[in-house]
Design a protein around this motif. Structure first.
Motif, PDB file in Angstrom:
ATOM      1  N   MET A  98      12.333 -52.453  45.189  1.00  0.00           N
ATOM      2  CA  MET A  98      11.614 -53.048  44.527  1.00  0.00           C
ATOM      3  C   MET A  98      12.071 -53.678  43.125  1.00  0.00           C
ATOM      4  SD  MET A  98       7.798 -53.668  45.290  1.00  0.00           S
ATOM      5  CE  MET A  98       7.317 -52.837  44.768  1.00  0.00           C
ATOM      6  N   LEU A  99      11.079 -52.570  42.045  1.00  0.00           N
ATOM      7  CA  LEU A  99      11.469 -53.701  40.975  1.00  0.00           C
ATOM      8  C   LEU A  99      12.553 -54.333  40.716  1.00  0.00           C
ATOM      9  CD1 LEU A  99       9.645 -53.899  38.875  1.00  0.00           C
ATOM     10  CD2 LEU A  99       9.556 -51.705  38.008  1.00  0.00           C
ATOM     11  N   CYS A 100      13.544 -53.409  40.284  1.00  0.00           N
ATOM     12  CA  CYS A 100      15.167 -53.190  39.541  1.00  0.00           C
ATOM     13  C   CYS A 100      15.326 -54.633  40.436  1.00  0.00           C
ATOM     14  CB  CYS A 100      16.176 -52.398  40.086  1.00  0.00           C
ATOM     15  SG  CYS A 100      15.629 -50.758  39.357  1.00  0.00           S
ATOM     16  N   THR A 101      15.441 -55.013  42.000  1.00  0.00           N
ATOM     17  CA  THR A 101      15.499 -56.601  42.237  1.00  0.00           C
ATOM     18  C   THR A 101      14.858 -57.481  41.663  1.00  0.00           C
ATOM     19  OG1 THR A 101      15.890 -54.948  44.657  1.00  0.00           O
ATOM     20  CG2 THR A 101      15.730 -57.500  44.171  1.00  0.00           C
ATOM     21  N   GLN A 102      13.610 -57.239  41.603  1.00  0.00           N
ATOM     22  CA  GLN A 102      12.437 -58.462  41.112  1.00  0.00           C
ATOM     23  C   GLN A 102      13.101 -58.352  39.694  1.00  0.00           C
ATOM     24  OE1 GLN A 102       9.224 -56.875  41.036  1.00  0.00           O
ATOM     25  NE2 GLN A 102       7.966 -58.014  43.165  1.00  0.00           N
ATOM     26  N   THR A 105      16.747 -60.317  39.954  1.00  0.00           N
ATOM     27  CA  THR A 105      16.290 -61.876  40.486  1.00  0.00           C
ATOM     28  C   THR A 105      15.078 -62.908  39.532  1.00  0.00           C
ATOM     29  OG1 THR A 105      15.906 -60.827  42.938  1.00  0.00           O
ATOM     30  CG2 THR A 105      14.895 -63.211  42.065  1.00  0.00           C
ATOM     31  N   GLY A 106      14.270 -61.728  38.950  1.00  0.00           N
ATOM     32  CA  GLY A 106      13.609 -62.720  37.723  1.00  0.00           C
ATOM     33  C   GLY A 106      15.159 -63.600  36.648  1.00  0.00           C
ATOM     34  N   SER A 109      17.236 -66.158  37.857  1.00  0.00           N
ATOM     35  CA  SER A 109      15.865 -67.444  37.798  1.00  0.00           C
ATOM     36  C   SER A 109      16.186 -68.368  36.584  1.00  0.00           C
ATOM     37  CB  SER A 109      14.744 -66.758  38.719  1.00  0.00           C
ATOM     38  OG  SER A 109      14.973 -66.689  40.225  1.00  0.00           O
ATOM     39  N   TYR A 145      24.015 -61.746  43.472  1.00  0.00           N
ATOM     40  CA  TYR A 145      23.840 -61.736  42.341  1.00  0.00           C
ATOM     41  C   TYR A 145      24.496 -63.336  41.971  1.00  0.00           C
ATOM     42  CZ  TYR A 145      19.450 -59.944  42.208  1.00  0.00           C
ATOM     43  OH  TYR A 145      18.140 -58.712  42.411  1.00  0.00           O
ATOM     44  N   SER A 192       9.746 -51.995  33.327  1.00  0.00           N
ATOM     45  CA  SER A 192      10.972 -53.466  33.733  1.00  0.00           C
ATOM     46  C   SER A 192      10.613 -54.463  32.843  1.00  0.00           C
ATOM     47  CB  SER A 192       9.957 -53.817  35.073  1.00  0.00           C
ATOM     48  OG  SER A 192       8.418 -54.380  34.431  1.00  0.00           O
ATOM     49  N   VAL A 210       8.961 -58.828  34.959  1.00  0.00           N
ATOM     50  CA  VAL A 210       9.366 -59.310  36.010  1.00  0.00           C
ATOM     51  C   VAL A 210      10.533 -60.645  35.822  1.00  0.00           C
ATOM     52  CG1 VAL A 210       9.320 -57.199  37.364  1.00  0.00           C
ATOM     53  CG2 VAL A 210       8.191 -59.807  37.927  1.00  0.00           C
ATOM     54  N   ASP A 211       9.273 -61.779  35.200  1.00  0.00           N
ATOM     55  CA  ASP A 211       9.390 -63.696  34.993  1.00  0.00           C
ATOM     56  C   ASP A 211      10.176 -63.555  34.023  1.00  0.00           C
ATOM     57  OD1 ASP A 211       9.222 -64.431  37.734  1.00  0.00           O
ATOM     58  OD2 ASP A 211       7.604 -63.446  37.617  1.00  0.00           O
TER      59      ASP A 211
END
Length: 286
Positions: A98-102, A105-106, A109, A145, A192, A210-211
């Motif tokens: 989960m976390l690394c994907t976020q 992805t962040g 984006s 990605y 993160s 993550v953002d």
């Protein structure tokens, strides 16, 4: 008698502009900071003891560590610093549920809203700290990605690397990134965030979570490049916004913003006075 008075007023205004618009003093050296509060450490479960990110600003990374690229070729970390561009470093692992994907992805984006292009203006290096991650898995992640990022001709600027425990641990420790393996779950406990590294391999900026605000990413890259990329607008923003290591974000610099506002006010007043003086002078000649 009015004419010298008007001239003197304009001159005083110009002096005021110079005093308001003088560049800000360079920020003092920032101490190393940590996401780990020493007062909270005793309350952390054993699996999270020692996990976190220590800011090591200006710390030089070990560029001689050996890693593997998506094709399974051995490459030194220094290979990504030969172009003279800043580097975004993301320490993750590709099996992470989960976390690394976020995190990735962040980052993807945020980069969509930044006009700089990887491979041309900067490099992105994602390094897995899981020895079980393979180059095949790294290649799969890269393909996913790059498809989501959607910018053509940028694949040569985003690298997904793997490596053995010794080399990756040396890189992570130098960056202040601390993680821990949990054999019960076959997963890693980690914080993160992403980092920005200067073209000569020194830690420049840390962004947590993550953002990531596109403005922060852009300004971080401009500063790390020593203003070799970016526009005059970025220079104005860097005059008004400074990196705060305690939050991992760029915040408004109140003193500099007051100076900019004061300079703008004085310039506007000076322009009105100059127009009034010219009209008065023309009326006198008529």
């Amino acid at each position: 008698m009015k004419r010298p008075s008007a001239c003197a007023t304009v001159i005083l205004m110009l002096f005021a502009v110079a005093s308001f618009a003088q560049p800000g003093q360079p920020a003092p050296a920032q101490p190393s900071l940590s996401m780990q509060d020493s007062n909270l450490k005793p309350a952390l479960p054993g699996a999270l003891q020692g996990v976190g990110i220590d800011q090591r600003l200006n710390q030089r990374l070990p560029l001689n560590v050996m890693l593997r690229d998506e094709a399974g070729r051995n490459v030194p970390f220094s290979a990504f610093f030969q172009t003279g561009k800043p580097v975004i470093l993301a320490l993750v692992y590709y099996r992470c549920p989960m976390l690394c994907t976020q995190i990735l992805t962040g980052l993807e984006s945020s980069l969509k809203a930044v006009s700089f292009n990887p491979g041309t203006d900067f490099e992105i290096v994602s390094v897995s700290f899981d020895p079980k991650d393979t180059p095949e898995l790294a290649a799969s992640k890269k393909q996913m990605y790059m498809r989501r990022y959607g910018r053509p001709n940028t694949a040569n600027g985003w690298h997904f690397l793997t490596g053995d425990e010794t080399n990756v641990r040396a890189l992570a420790d130098a960056a202040g990134f601390h993680y821990k393996y949990d054999p019960k779950t076959d997963q890693f406990a980690h914080a993160s965030g992403i980092m920005i590294v200067t073209p000569d391999g020194r830690m420049s900026r840390y962004f947590y979570g993550v953002d990531y605000a596109p403005r922060d990413i852009r300004l971080g890259l401009v500063e790390a490049s020593q203003n070799k990329i970016g526009s005059p607008v970025d220079q104005i923003l860097l005059f008004c916004y400074h990196y705060d290591p305690t939050t991992g974000k760029y915040g408004a610099m109140a003193v500099n913003m007051v100076r900019v506002a004061g300079a703008a006010f004085v310039l506007i007043c000076g322009a009105f006075l100059l127009i009034a003086f010219r009209r008065e002078h023309r009326s006198g000649q008529a």
